[in-house]
Design an enzyme around this catalytic site. Structure first.
Site, PDB file in Angstrom:
ATOM      1  N   LYS A  31      -2.056  -3.600  14.161  1.00 50.65           N
ATOM      2  CA  LYS A  31      -0.721  -3.702  13.329  1.00 50.65           C
ATOM      3  C   LYS A  31       0.232  -3.030  14.258  1.00 50.65           C
ATOM      4  O   LYS A  31       0.543  -1.816  14.001  1.00 50.65           O
ATOM      5  CB  LYS A  31      -1.209  -3.160  11.876  1.00 50.65           C
ATOM      6  CG  LYS A  31       0.409  -3.586  11.254  1.00 50.65           C
ATOM      7  CD  LYS A  31       0.152  -3.087   9.732  1.00 50.65           C
ATOM      8  CE  LYS A  31       1.555  -3.212   8.845  1.00 50.65           C
ATOM      9  NZ  LYS A  31       1.395  -3.021   7.466  1.00 50.65           N
ATOM     10  N   LYS A  51      -6.782  -0.098   6.124  1.00 50.37           N
ATOM     11  CA  LYS A  51      -5.492   0.129   7.117  1.00 50.37           C
ATOM     12  C   LYS A  51      -5.315   1.607   7.342  1.00 50.37           C
ATOM     13  O   LYS A  51      -5.790   2.415   6.203  1.00 50.37           O
ATOM     14  CB  LYS A  51      -4.412  -0.307   6.433  1.00 50.37           C
ATOM     15  CG  LYS A  51      -2.958  -0.111   7.189  1.00 50.37           C
ATOM     16  CD  LYS A  51      -1.996  -0.119   6.418  1.00 50.37           C
ATOM     17  CE  LYS A  51      -0.604   0.899   6.732  1.00 50.37           C
ATOM     18  NZ  LYS A  51       0.370   0.536   5.897  1.00 50.37           N
ATOM     19  N   ASP A  71       0.791  -1.280  -0.010  1.00 48.19           N
ATOM     20  CA  ASP A  71       0.069  -0.105   0.028  1.00 48.19           C
ATOM     21  C   ASP A  71       0.889   1.385   0.139  1.00 48.19           C
ATOM     22  O   ASP A  71       0.250   2.334   0.465  1.00 48.19           O
ATOM     23  CB  ASP A  71      -0.888   0.220   1.266  1.00 48.19           C
ATOM     24  CG  ASP A  71      -0.158   0.032   2.543  1.00 48.19           C
ATOM     25  OD1 ASP A  71       0.794  -0.729   2.700  1.00 48.19           O
ATOM     26  OD2 ASP A  71      -0.540   0.534   3.535  1.00 48.19           O
ATOM     27  N   GLU A 103       1.830   3.110  14.836  1.00 45.39           N
ATOM     28  CA  GLU A 103       3.505   2.664  14.706  1.00 45.39           C
ATOM     29  C   GLU A 103       4.138   3.391  15.779  1.00 45.39           C
ATOM     30  O   GLU A 103       4.252   4.806  15.644  1.00 45.39           O
ATOM     31  CB  GLU A 103       3.851   2.772  13.332  1.00 45.39           C
ATOM     32  CG  GLU A 103       5.369   2.350  13.233  1.00 45.39           C
ATOM     33  CD  GLU A 103       5.819   2.460  11.704  1.00 45.39           C
ATOM     34  OE1 GLU A 103       7.035   2.094  11.680  1.00 45.39           O
ATOM     35  OE2 GLU A 103       5.084   2.565  11.011  1.00 45.39           O
ATOM     36  N   TYR A 151       5.901   7.054   4.305  1.00 42.89           N
ATOM     37  CA  TYR A 151       5.286   5.999   3.397  1.00 42.89           C
ATOM     38  C   TYR A 151       4.750   7.107   2.254  1.00 42.89           C
ATOM     39  O   TYR A 151       4.249   8.078   2.492  1.00 42.89           O
ATOM     40  CB  TYR A 151       4.228   5.282   4.028  1.00 42.89           C
ATOM     41  CG  TYR A 151       4.868   3.728   4.699  1.00 42.89           C
ATOM     42  CD1 TYR A 151       4.749   2.652   4.287  1.00 42.89           C
ATOM     43  CD2 TYR A 151       5.142   4.120   6.117  1.00 42.89           C
ATOM     44  CE1 TYR A 151       5.200   1.537   4.957  1.00 42.89           C
ATOM     45  CE2 TYR A 151       5.568   3.196   6.727  1.00 42.89           C
ATOM     46  CZ  TYR A 151       5.587   1.811   6.163  1.00 42.89           C
ATOM     47  OH  TYR A 151       6.241   0.775   6.903  1.00 42.89           O
ATOM     48  N   GLU A 163      -3.299   0.785  13.394  1.00 41.08           N
ATOM     49  CA  GLU A 163      -1.797   0.690  13.475  1.00 41.08           C
ATOM     50  C   GLU A 163      -1.352   2.181  14.184  1.00 41.08           C
ATOM     51  O   GLU A 163      -1.261   3.165  13.397  1.00 41.08           O
ATOM     52  CB  GLU A 163      -1.503   0.627  12.251  1.00 41.08           C
ATOM     53  CG  GLU A 163       0.000   0.621  11.917  1.00 41.08           C
ATOM     54  CD  GLU A 163       0.613   0.568  10.291  1.00 41.08           C
ATOM     55  OE1 GLU A 163       1.852   0.540  10.176  1.00 41.08           O
ATOM     56  OE2 GLU A 163      -0.413   0.457   9.501  1.00 41.08           O
ATOM     57  N   SER A 220       2.192  -8.408   8.825  1.00 44.60           N
ATOM     58  CA  SER A 220       1.801  -7.628   7.878  1.00 44.60           C
ATOM     59  C   SER A 220       2.952  -6.872   7.462  1.00 44.60           C
ATOM     60  O   SER A 220       2.983  -5.628   7.822  1.00 44.60           O
ATOM     61  CB  SER A 220       0.740  -6.591   8.364  1.00 44.60           C
ATOM     62  OG  SER A 220       0.207  -5.844   7.303  1.00 44.60           O
TER      63      SER A 220
END
Length: 393
Positions: free
Chosen positions: A262, A180, A68, A222, A393, A220, A331
């Site tokens: 995640k 997500k 993604d 992170e 990302y 998620e 993942s």
């Protein structure tokens, strides 16, 4: 099915149900004191489907392939092998991944960027149908990226709630069945209470909206690897973040049986002077999860966060040496794709070899999910770290 609504009975004079206080008036009878209270349960018509989808993704020996990356990030990956960032090159690479024969034996779902969700193979087969043919579930990245958080210590917040309901409904029609949303927490920047609350609240709103539109939300937050902090500091922050996340998930009436998590593994900062063994990382990570995550949640799908391919697999394997309350799996993006990309090099004649290298990594992590992985025979390339300071990302 249990509701995620917060239910707490206080031994004092009040009862707290779903964050509302009910006091017994003075002089009231016991009959009037006990009243029927309705607790909200969200995700109505999709509830059974959400639970089934989550269980399918969290199936033994399987995990998620994350492809993604935004167009800009995918462009960086392509540039590493000398390719231009064009739609045709992005399509060629993702087609290579999604048409790998036998991938569904080890992979239960794949997360798409929006561009990929609407694409088909060169011979006209929709990518979502390629996944279904291998009994894999299509997923979609729905956040709109990180931007600076005003009033914080140079921290970020994740945008994308505006229009999320209508976008999610369209993604469902296109074949996506899970979503997500990635936000981040930086330990060197604090983290500030504001940043943690913003991350937790945004994830909770996203999760509720996703479930309302038939998509299983991957939650998620992170914890970035950046920094020289100890593993104990990571544990402290991770527990703080996850407790806040579940508090707001409950406030938003998210059905826990219909979500996936995640998280980052609990590791020292990337610049810490001492490395932690897989056994130590497993011990700290499972401690954090057992303190923070209800057993109603079906699956924990770890991100790799810049670990080498082998590191990510060894750490996952260490966490599956004894039974866990949840499916503990992966993942991964870079930790599944790094060797694949370098094997492919953008050349049609290398597609089969690249697909075989994807199967090697997918099988290794499948074995790790079952607690049966050995690093013997791993290539030197697979052991190279992929941490990038300030990675986006």
């Amino acid at each position: 099915m249990a509701s995620a609504s917060l239910v707490k009975l206080n031994a004092s004079s009040s009862q707290w149900i779903g964050q509302q206080s009910f006091h017994q008036p003075h002089g009231s009878s016991s009959r009037s004191a006990f009243r029927r209270v309705s607790l909200p349960i969200r995700a109505g018509s999709y509830s059974d489907e959400l639970v089934q989808t989550a269980k399918s993704i969290a199936s033994p020996g399987r995990g998620i392939l994350a492809i993604d990356e935004s167009n800009a990030t995918c462009g960086k990956r392509l540039a590493s092998i000398g390719l231009d960032n064009t739609e045709s090159n992005r399509h060629a690479y993702r087609q290579l991944l999604l048409t790998t024969p036998g991938l569904g034996e080890y992979i239960s779902g794949a997360i798409f960027f929006e561009e990929t969700l609407y694409q088909s193979t060169s011979d006209g087969k929709k990518f979502v149908d390629c996944l279904r043919g291998e009994k894999m579930v299509p997923g979609i990245k729905v956040d709109k990226g990180l931007v600076p958080l005003p009033g914080s210590n140079n921290e970020s917040w994740c945008q994308g709630l505006d229009g999320l309901a209508s976008r999610s409904a369209e993604y469902y029609k296109q074949g996506a069945r899970f979503a997500k949303w990635r936000t981040v927490v930086s330990i060197p920047c604090g983290p500030s209470a504001l940043a943690v609350k913003e991350a937790a609240w945004g994830l909770a709103r996203y999760a509720a909206i996703s479930q309302d539109n038939g998509l299983v939300p991957i939650v998620e937050p992170e914890i970035l690897l950046d920094g020289d902090h100890s593993i104990d500091r990571t544990l402290e922050v991770a527990e703080q973040v996850w407790s806040e996340v579940f508090y707001y998930l409950a406030q938003n009436n998210v059905v826990f049986e219909g979500i996936l998590l995640k998280p980052s593994m609990v590791t020292p900062g990337a610049e810490h002077k001492e490395r932690a063994s897989p056994e130590t990382i497993a011990k700290y990570t499972l401690k954090m999860l057992k303190r923070s995550v209800p057993p109603a949640v079906p699956g924990i799908m770890f991100l790799s966060g810049g670990q080498s391919e082998v590191e990510a697999t060894l750490n996952l394997n260490a966490m599956n040496q004894s039974p866990n309350p949840w499916h503990v799996s992966f993942s991964y993006a870079r930790a599944l794709q790094n060797t694949v990309l370098k094997t492919w090099q953008g050349r049609p004649e290398n597609i089969e070899a690249a697909q075989k290298s994807l199967l090697v990594r997918a099988k290794a992590n499948s074995l790790a999910q079952l607690g049966r992985y050995s690093a013997e025979g791993e290539s030197e390339e697979a052991q190279k770290g992929m941490f990038v300071k300030g990675y986006t990302y």
